[in-house]
Design an enzyme around this catalytic site. Sequence first.
Site, short mmCIF file in Angstrom:
data_model
loop_
_atom_site.label_atom_id
_atom_site.label_comp_id
_atom_site.label_asym_id
_atom_site.label_seq_id
_atom_site.Cartn_x
_atom_site.Cartn_y
_atom_site.Cartn_z
N ASP B 23 0.73 -1.33 0.07
CA ASP B 23 -0.21 0.11 -0.04
C ASP B 23 0.85 1.20 0.26
O ASP B 23 1.26 1.20 1.48
CB ASP B 23 -0.72 0.03 1.20
CG ASP B 23 -2.22 1.41 1.10
OD1 ASP B 23 -1.84 1.69 0.16
OD2 ASP B 23 -2.42 1.50 2.12
N GLU B 84 -0.69 -1.06 -4.61
CA GLU B 84 -2.71 -0.60 -4.92
C GLU B 84 -2.16 0.47 -6.05
O GLU B 84 -1.28 1.33 -6.49
CB GLU B 84 -2.91 0.58 -3.73
CG GLU B 84 -4.22 0.81 -3.66
CD GLU B 84 -4.63 1.54 -2.57
OE1 GLU B 84 -5.24 0.29 -1.91
OE2 GLU B 84 -4.89 2.55 -2.24
N ASP B 157 -3.29 1.05 7.24
CA ASP B 157 -1.69 0.37 6.45
C ASP B 157 -1.54 -0.39 5.88
O ASP B 157 -0.85 -1.18 4.85
CB ASP B 157 -0.21 1.64 6.41
CG ASP B 157 -1.42 2.72 6.21
OD1 ASP B 157 -0.88 3.67 5.74
OD2 ASP B 157 -0.64 2.92 7.56
#
Lengths: 192, 192
Positions: B23, B84, B157
Site C-alpha cells: 500500500d 495499490e 496501512d
Amino acid sequence: MYANAARRPTTRKGIGVRVLGVDPGLTRCGVGIVEGEPGRPCRLLVGGVIRTDPGAELADRLLALDGKLAALVARHEPDAVAVERVFSQHNVSTVIGTAQASGIAILAGARSGLPVTTYTPSEVKAAVTGYGDADKNQITTMVTRILRLAEAPRPADAADAIALAICHIWRGGAKARLTPKTGKTGRTGVRQ
Amino acid sequence: MYANAARRPTTRKGIGVRVLGVDPGLTRCGVGIVEGEPGRPCRLLVGGVIRTDPGAELADRLLALDGKLAALVARHEPDAVAVERVFSQHNVSTVIGTAQASGIAILAGARSGLPVTTYTPSEVKAAVTGYGDADKNQITTMVTRILRLAEAPRPADAADAIALAICHIWRGGAKARLTPKTGKTGRTGVRQ
C-alpha cells in the site's frame, strides 16, 4: 539522442560541474547532460529523450526507464542530478505516470550517491531566460544560445531537461559537491 | 513489523503462492507478505509499515524505501508483487509522494523479475469483503478472519497491504507464475 561526449569521458575541459537534468515522463522522459560553471556558457554532452512504449506494461516501462537512466549515469558520470518537480495540478491524465517517472529518476541519482535537486518549472525558466513565465520557445531559444548550438535541441522535453541542468549549474548547485554536507541526508541533498 | 516467517524460508507449507502486497506511501508504506491459494484461508508471513522520515530529503526517503522493499523481497522471496493503484483524485497534498512511492514499489518487484500487478482499492475491497465500498474497519476485520489472527494487524496501512496480497492470491494472480507469458512484457506482467 544527441551526444557530444566521447564514449567514456576521462578528462573534463575547463573547471566546472557536470549535471544530468531530467524532465520526467513515462512516454517521453527528457534528459540532458551539461557541463559548466555559474554565469558562463555551458557545454552540452547529451540531449535527448528516453521513450517507453505506452502499450507496454507499467513495470516494464519503469524498469526500462531505470535501466536507461542508470546507463547514462554510469557512462557520463555526472556530479549531480536535477529533476523537475511534479505538482498535483499537472495534467491530470498523466500526473501519476509523471510522478512515478520522477521517483525513478530521483532514485537513479540517489542510488549512485549523487546529490539530487528538484526545481519548479518557474525556477528553471527564471534561471535560463530571466523570466519565470517564459514559454517553451523562449526556453529552447535561450538553451540554444547558452550552449552555442548550431541548431535547437528537439523535442521540447530534451530542451527542458537541458534547461534544468543549466539551471542547476548557474544557481550554484555545484557547491554541494565542493562542500558536502555531513550526515546521511547530505549525500543525496534534495532541495524540496 | 509483525513477522511469522523463519529468518530464511527454504520450504513452504502447502501448495500456494507467496505475494508481497504494498500500500504505497512515502511516510507510511504498508507491506504484507501472505501465502495461500484461491478461496482458502491464507497464512501471514509479514505485516507492517515501512516509514521514512518526513523531515528527510526526498531522495533519501525514496532510497530508504527502495532498500527496505528490496530487503523484504530478498529475505522472503515472494512469487509476485501486488501494488495499490494510485489515482490523481487521491488526497491532493500527498498524491505525488504516494505515486513516487508506488513507482519505487513496482520497480522493486520488476528489478527482481517478479510479476507486478496493480489493483484499485475497490477491487481489493470486493475481493476481501465481497463489497467494493467496504470501510477500513471491515477490511481489517476480514483480513484478521481470513488469516485466523489472534489480533488485528495495525496500522490500517499494514492491513491494506495484507488485503492486497490476499486479493492477488484469491483472484488467481498466481496463474501468471505457472503459465508465464512469453516475450519481454510477460516477465513483469502488470495489469493496468
